[in-house]
Design a protein around this motif. Sequence first.
Motif, short mmCIF file in Angstrom:
data_model
loop_
_atom_site.label_atom_id
_atom_site.label_comp_id
_atom_site.label_asym_id
_atom_site.label_seq_id
_atom_site.Cartn_x
_atom_site.Cartn_y
_atom_site.Cartn_z
N ARG A 1 -5.40 7.79 9.14
CA ARG A 1 -5.31 7.61 7.78
C ARG A 1 -4.87 6.19 7.46
O ARG A 1 -5.45 5.49 6.53
CB ARG A 1 -3.85 8.42 7.51
N VAL A 2 -4.24 5.73 8.35
CA VAL A 2 -3.94 4.20 8.23
C VAL A 2 -4.84 3.18 8.58
O VAL A 2 -5.20 2.19 8.01
CB VAL A 2 -2.37 3.90 8.65
N LEU A 3 -5.26 3.40 10.08
CA LEU A 3 -6.03 2.44 10.64
C LEU A 3 -7.69 2.79 10.43
O LEU A 3 -8.47 1.91 10.64
CB LEU A 3 -5.93 2.49 12.17
N TYR B 1 -0.09 6.28 15.32
CA TYR B 1 1.47 6.60 15.67
C TYR B 1 2.09 5.17 15.14
O TYR B 1 3.01 5.24 14.33
CB TYR B 1 1.88 7.21 16.85
N LEU B 2 1.47 4.23 15.80
CA LEU B 2 2.08 2.74 15.47
C LEU B 2 1.87 2.56 14.00
O LEU B 2 2.80 2.04 13.54
CB LEU B 2 1.32 1.89 16.42
N ALA B 3 0.73 2.64 13.58
CA ALA B 3 0.33 2.38 12.15
C ALA B 3 1.19 3.20 11.14
O ALA B 3 1.78 2.58 10.19
CB ALA B 3 -1.01 2.41 12.17
N SER B 4 1.33 4.43 11.63
CA SER B 4 2.22 5.41 10.51
C SER B 4 3.56 4.89 10.39
O SER B 4 4.48 5.36 9.60
CB SER B 4 1.84 6.78 10.93
N GLU B 5 4.31 4.07 11.51
CA GLU B 5 5.66 3.76 11.18
C GLU B 5 5.51 2.38 10.78
O GLU B 5 6.76 1.98 10.57
CB GLU B 5 6.20 3.77 12.78
N GLY B 6 4.39 1.56 10.23
CA GLY B 6 4.61 0.62 9.70
C GLY B 6 3.95 -0.71 10.04
O GLY B 6 3.48 -1.59 9.51
N ASN B 7 3.51 -0.56 11.40
CA ASN B 7 2.92 -1.63 12.19
C ASN B 7 1.25 -1.59 12.18
O ASN B 7 0.80 -0.72 13.01
CB ASN B 7 3.50 -1.92 13.64
N ARG B 8 0.62 -2.50 11.48
CA ARG B 8 -0.78 -2.18 11.51
C ARG B 8 -1.44 -3.26 12.27
O ARG B 8 -2.62 -3.31 12.12
CB ARG B 8 -1.12 -2.12 9.77
N LYS B 9 -0.73 -4.15 12.81
CA LYS B 9 -1.26 -5.17 13.44
C LYS B 9 -1.52 -4.70 15.22
O LYS B 9 -0.80 -5.03 15.96
CB LYS B 9 -0.13 -6.24 13.61
N GLU C 1 0.89 -1.31 0.04
CA GLU C 1 -0.04 -0.16 0.03
C GLU C 1 1.01 1.08 0.07
O GLU C 1 1.70 1.28 0.71
CB GLU C 1 -0.93 -0.05 1.37
N ILE C 2 0.66 2.15 -0.74
CA ILE C 2 1.24 3.39 -0.86
C ILE C 2 0.41 4.57 -0.21
O ILE C 2 -0.85 4.86 -0.76
CB ILE C 2 1.79 3.64 -2.11
N TYR C 3 0.79 5.26 0.60
CA TYR C 3 0.18 6.27 1.44
C TYR C 3 0.41 7.60 0.52
O TYR C 3 1.66 7.83 0.79
CB TYR C 3 0.13 6.66 2.92
N VAL D 1 7.90 1.15 18.74
CA VAL D 1 7.24 -0.27 18.59
C VAL D 1 6.63 -0.29 17.35
O VAL D 1 6.45 -1.35 16.72
CB VAL D 1 6.28 -0.08 19.62
N GLY D 2 6.21 0.70 16.58
CA GLY D 2 5.65 0.75 15.37
C GLY D 2 6.49 0.40 14.18
O GLY D 2 6.06 -0.16 13.14
N ARG D 3 7.84 0.54 14.48
CA ARG D 3 8.82 0.28 13.35
C ARG D 3 9.14 -1.03 13.14
O ARG D 3 9.74 -1.75 12.07
CB ARG D 3 10.07 1.29 13.53
N GLN D 4 8.70 -2.12 14.14
CA GLN D 4 9.10 -3.40 14.26
C GLN D 4 7.60 -4.09 13.68
O GLN D 4 6.76 -3.62 14.17
CB GLN D 4 9.56 -3.88 15.74
#
Length: 373
Positions: A77-79, A241-249, A45-47, A214-217
């Motif tokens: 935006r992400v979640l 914040y978590l999701a914007s760094e890459g972790n959407r789980k 996905e590209i934001y 934590v979002g980057r891992q």
Amino acid sequence: MILILTPNSNPQSPEYLQLMGYLENLPNIRARVHHEQGIEQQLTEIYLIGNTAALSLDYMQSLPCVERVVRVSEEYRVLGRHKDDGRPTHFDYNGVRFGQDTLNVFAGLCAVDTPEHVEMMMKALRDNGQVCTRMGAYKPRTNPYAFQGHGKTCLPYVFELAGKYGIKVIAMEITHESHVAEILEALHQTGNATGVMLQIGTRNTQNFELLKIVGRQNEFPVLLKRGFGITLDESLNAAEYLASEGNRKVVFGLRGMKTNMGDPHRNLVDFAHVPVVKRLTRMPVCIDPSHSVGTRVMGMDGILDIMQVVAQGVIAGANMVLVDFHPNPSKALVDGPQALLLDELPMFLEDVQIARDAYLKRLELANRYQSKK
């Protein structure tokens, strides 16, 4: 705007490079790429961050590699849930599915104290068909002299016992980035005997630097608890914040609000926000009845207040229950007065299922009447 690419799009392909070249030349718009590796395919996905109002949906969807375009309609935006957004509302981790349509119970020790108590808890869970638990190794406390948890020293035996009894996911609070490395190391030492869901507690909901780290891992999913003294919107932005760094789980946790309006309970129960969070975002929602009620008080009908509160959250559509149990609450090092007893576990699980069945019946009723309109 979110561009959802065709599955397994190759970042080295001419089509992908052509797409990125076009996006890089869009004025005042920045592209952030997120890859999600599934079991059978990789999703990209590209934001597009910036003023995208002038971009045509039809044209953007005609670009190379683009399968679908979603125009962002919510600030998350992400979640967030956006118009015509069919992205999934679930994720899988270590063989367990977490979604807005599932329910998982995480019963366990608020704070790990002894290997014997950990094993008794794990065995009781296994005997009652459970594969998830909570185990606190790191415990942030209001009082600096209170027990702060055994930390990394308890991780090896907790993970080994989890593997022994078939526990697949342990919810474990962290308070510092170093804890992530300690958990990874202990899992490696024990042959990855189990899985861990990192928990961001209510005191760290707005610790933005910790959220970014934590979002980057992407090794572990994250349970983010709502801040006890901030608005729902502020807490949802913390999850973003978590999701914007890459972790959407990410699972969003409701644990009650800190106010004397909730007396005599420990916190004011906020489980009416279960459907609100599910409507605004794609996150599964967790309820924490133990820290909402705070005691083992029982009503005149013979039902514990904690179980009454659980039923309220589950019947409203909660997807996860985080609840304290202990083999001997009088000897618990943290929050003993609110812990349920191991011999109450079968009744607790049966009661949860009754509430879940009621929710599913209500869901069926709503769908039936909606179909008539």
